[in-house]
Design a protein around this motif. Structure first.
Motif, short mmCIF file in Angstrom:
data_model
loop_
_atom_site.label_atom_id
_atom_site.label_comp_id
_atom_site.label_asym_id
_atom_site.label_seq_id
_atom_site.Cartn_x
_atom_site.Cartn_y
_atom_site.Cartn_z
N LEU A 125 0.84 -1.20 0.00
CA LEU A 125 0.00 0.00 0.00
C LEU A 125 0.88 1.25 0.00
O LEU A 125 2.05 1.19 0.40
CB LEU A 125 -0.91 0.02 1.24
CG LEU A 125 -1.92 -1.13 1.38
CD1 LEU A 125 -2.61 -1.04 2.74
CD2 LEU A 125 -2.93 -1.10 0.26
N PRO A 126 0.35 2.41 -0.39
CA PRO A 126 1.13 3.65 -0.32
C PRO A 126 1.55 3.95 1.12
O PRO A 126 0.82 3.65 2.07
CB PRO A 126 0.14 4.72 -0.82
CG PRO A 126 -0.86 3.95 -1.63
CD PRO A 126 -0.98 2.62 -0.99
N TYR A 127 2.74 4.53 1.26
CA TYR A 127 3.30 4.87 2.57
C TYR A 127 3.61 6.36 2.53
O TYR A 127 4.49 6.80 1.79
CB TYR A 127 4.57 4.05 2.79
CG TYR A 127 5.21 4.19 4.15
CD1 TYR A 127 4.96 3.27 5.16
CD2 TYR A 127 6.11 5.22 4.42
CE1 TYR A 127 5.58 3.37 6.40
CE2 TYR A 127 6.73 5.35 5.65
CZ TYR A 127 6.46 4.40 6.63
OH TYR A 127 7.08 4.52 7.87
N THR A 128 2.84 7.14 3.31
CA THR A 128 2.90 8.60 3.13
C THR A 128 3.29 9.32 4.43
O THR A 128 2.45 9.64 5.27
CB THR A 128 1.53 9.14 2.65
OG1 THR A 128 1.03 8.32 1.60
CG2 THR A 128 1.67 10.56 2.15
N VAL A 129 4.59 9.54 4.58
CA VAL A 129 5.12 10.36 5.66
C VAL A 129 5.76 11.58 5.04
O VAL A 129 6.60 11.46 4.14
CB VAL A 129 6.16 9.59 6.51
CG1 VAL A 129 6.83 10.52 7.52
CG2 VAL A 129 5.51 8.41 7.22
N LYS A 130 5.35 12.76 5.51
CA LYS A 130 5.86 14.02 4.96
C LYS A 130 6.51 14.81 6.09
O LYS A 130 5.85 15.55 6.81
CB LYS A 130 4.72 14.81 4.32
CG LYS A 130 4.00 14.02 3.21
CD LYS A 130 2.89 14.80 2.58
CE LYS A 130 2.23 14.00 1.46
NZ LYS A 130 1.15 14.74 0.78
N SER B 265 -2.79 -5.56 6.18
CA SER B 265 -1.88 -4.71 5.41
C SER B 265 -2.08 -3.23 5.73
O SER B 265 -1.12 -2.47 5.86
CB SER B 265 -2.07 -4.96 3.91
OG SER B 265 -1.90 -6.33 3.60
N LEU B 266 -3.35 -2.83 5.86
CA LEU B 266 -3.63 -1.43 6.17
C LEU B 266 -3.08 -1.06 7.54
O LEU B 266 -2.42 -0.02 7.70
CB LEU B 266 -5.15 -1.19 6.14
CG LEU B 266 -5.62 0.22 6.48
CD1 LEU B 266 -5.03 1.25 5.52
CD2 LEU B 266 -7.15 0.30 6.48
N SER C 151 3.23 1.58 10.95
CA SER C 151 4.65 1.82 10.67
C SER C 151 4.91 3.31 10.51
O SER C 151 5.93 3.84 10.98
CB SER C 151 5.06 1.08 9.40
OG SER C 151 4.98 -0.31 9.57
N MET C 152 3.99 4.01 9.86
CA MET C 152 4.12 5.45 9.70
C MET C 152 4.12 6.15 11.06
O MET C 152 4.91 7.07 11.31
CB MET C 152 2.98 5.97 8.82
CG MET C 152 3.05 5.51 7.38
SD MET C 152 1.47 5.67 6.48
CE MET C 152 1.10 7.41 6.71
N LEU C 153 3.23 5.71 11.93
CA LEU C 153 3.12 6.33 13.25
C LEU C 153 4.37 6.08 14.10
O LEU C 153 4.84 6.98 14.82
CB LEU C 153 1.89 5.80 13.99
CG LEU C 153 0.54 6.15 13.35
CD1 LEU C 153 -0.60 5.44 14.08
CD2 LEU C 153 0.30 7.66 13.36
N VAL C 154 4.91 4.87 14.02
CA VAL C 154 6.13 4.57 14.76
C VAL C 154 7.28 5.43 14.26
O VAL C 154 8.09 5.94 15.04
CB VAL C 154 6.48 3.06 14.64
CG1 VAL C 154 7.86 2.78 15.24
CG2 VAL C 154 5.43 2.21 15.36
N GLU C 155 7.34 5.63 12.94
CA GLU C 155 8.43 6.42 12.37
C GLU C 155 8.42 7.86 12.88
O GLU C 155 9.46 8.38 13.32
CB GLU C 155 8.33 6.43 10.84
CG GLU C 155 9.40 7.29 10.19
CD GLU C 155 9.30 7.37 8.67
OE1 GLU C 155 9.73 8.39 8.10
OE2 GLU C 155 8.79 6.40 8.07
#
Length: 332
Positions: free
Chosen positions: A190-195, A229-230, A236-240
């Protein structure tokens, strides 16, 4: 000793809790539940809160073994949240404050979560991940403010998960992860969107909603695979971004608050990151992660003890009440 009663009703939970000097005396609540595949509308949610709030109030007093005369202060959720439910709670809280002749305190919903998390877990000065149906923020305390280091730039993580759950007719996806994980057989990219320090979930949701029908109807994957998957992707984004905030602040503590914080997989992933950094993870269970009245009472208790109260003329609601707008005078 100081006793504070707290009224919470910013979304589909209506809760009233009583706290006495850091001890939770009572914390009953009701949840407005809609049929699978449907969300809750503000007007219908407010109608639910209005129908049960006095019953919950009596339950809170009975469970605590207290009378109105024993209460020193009335706290209520000023915002953020859904307008109509917030109004019901504000009206009842300020009516009770006047009838009982008690001071009133308007509480920021997010800070209620933080202060309850600090109370229950014993975390001293953590980097906070606040994740719920309506909010996603990474927060740290500095100079009498809870500063927002990163947040969602569109929808909240809980809203993303809930909306996809409605598409595939699963109720409360982020509380049933263990069941989903056991049934999942594959991971769907899925797309992974961290900005920077911010995250975006709307694109991920649009993408997975679009591919879900095709992949499910063709038998390429199961609903459990998509849920798995979602969650893996957004967590993962939140952990980052939480780890990045910890590095910036030099923090060795993480506190997860908000309804999505109940998710055991999120706690597990955050725990791995903390272990690798030599840091400590703090989290709570459904009693205090999910919206409740005791968290508003606890934040109200902190505010009241340093002289922060709300005049009746100002006792309204603020739907977009930012976490960093509050003067956190009770912390060093």
């Amino acid at each position: 000793m100081t006793v504070v009663i707290g009224f919470e009703g910013s979304a589909n939970k209506i809760g009233i809790g009583i706290v006495r000097d850091g001890e939770v005396l009572s914390n009953p609540r009701r949840t407005y539940i809609t049929p699978p595949g449907q969300g809750f509308l503000p007007s219908e949610t407010a109608k639910h809160h209005r129908s049960v709030i006095l019953t919950v109030l009596q339950e809170a007093l009975d469970e605590a073994g207290l009378k109105p005369a024993d209460v020193d202060c009335v706290a209520y959720t000023k915002g953020p949240g859904m307008g109509a439910p917030l109004v019901i709670v504000a009206l009842v809280a300020r009516t009770v404050a006047q009838l009982w002749e008690k001071p009133l305190v308007g509480v920021n919903h997010c800070i209620g979560h933080i202060e309850m998390g600090r109370l229950v877990t014993g975390a001293r000065n953590p980097t906070v991940l606040y994740v719920s149906g309506g909010n996603t923020q990474v927060i740290a305390y500095s100079e009498r403010r809870y500063r927002i280091f990163g947040e969602t730039i569109d929808i909240a993580v809980g809203n993303c998960l809930d909306r996809f759950a409605r598409v595939i007719k699963v109720f409360n996806i982020y509380l049933t992860f263990n069941f989903i994980q056991v049934l999942a057989e594959q991971y769907v990219e899925l797309p992974y969107t961290v900005k920077g320090m911010d995250v975006s979930f709307s694109g991920i949701l649009s993408y997975i909603e679009e591919v879900a029908h095709k992949m499910l109807s063709s038998g390429q994957c199961s609903a459990e695979d998509l849920c798995f998957s979602l969650q893996e992707t957004v967590f993962s984004m939140l952990v980052e971004i939480t780890e990045r905030a910890m590095a910036h602040c030099g923090s060795q503590e993480v506190l997860i608050v908000g309804g999505v914080g109940c998710n055991l997989r999120l706690q597990e992933m955050m725990g791995v990151m903390c272990e690798e950094r030599g840091a400590q993870l703090f989290a709570t269970d459904e009693r205090f992660c999910i919206d409740n009245g005791a968290m508003i009472a606890q934040a109200g208790w902190e505010m009241f003890r340093v002289g922060q109260t709300t005049e009746l003329a100002d006792s309204w609601i603020t739907q977009r009440y930012r976490t960093d707008e509050v003067d956190v005078a009770w912390r060093d």
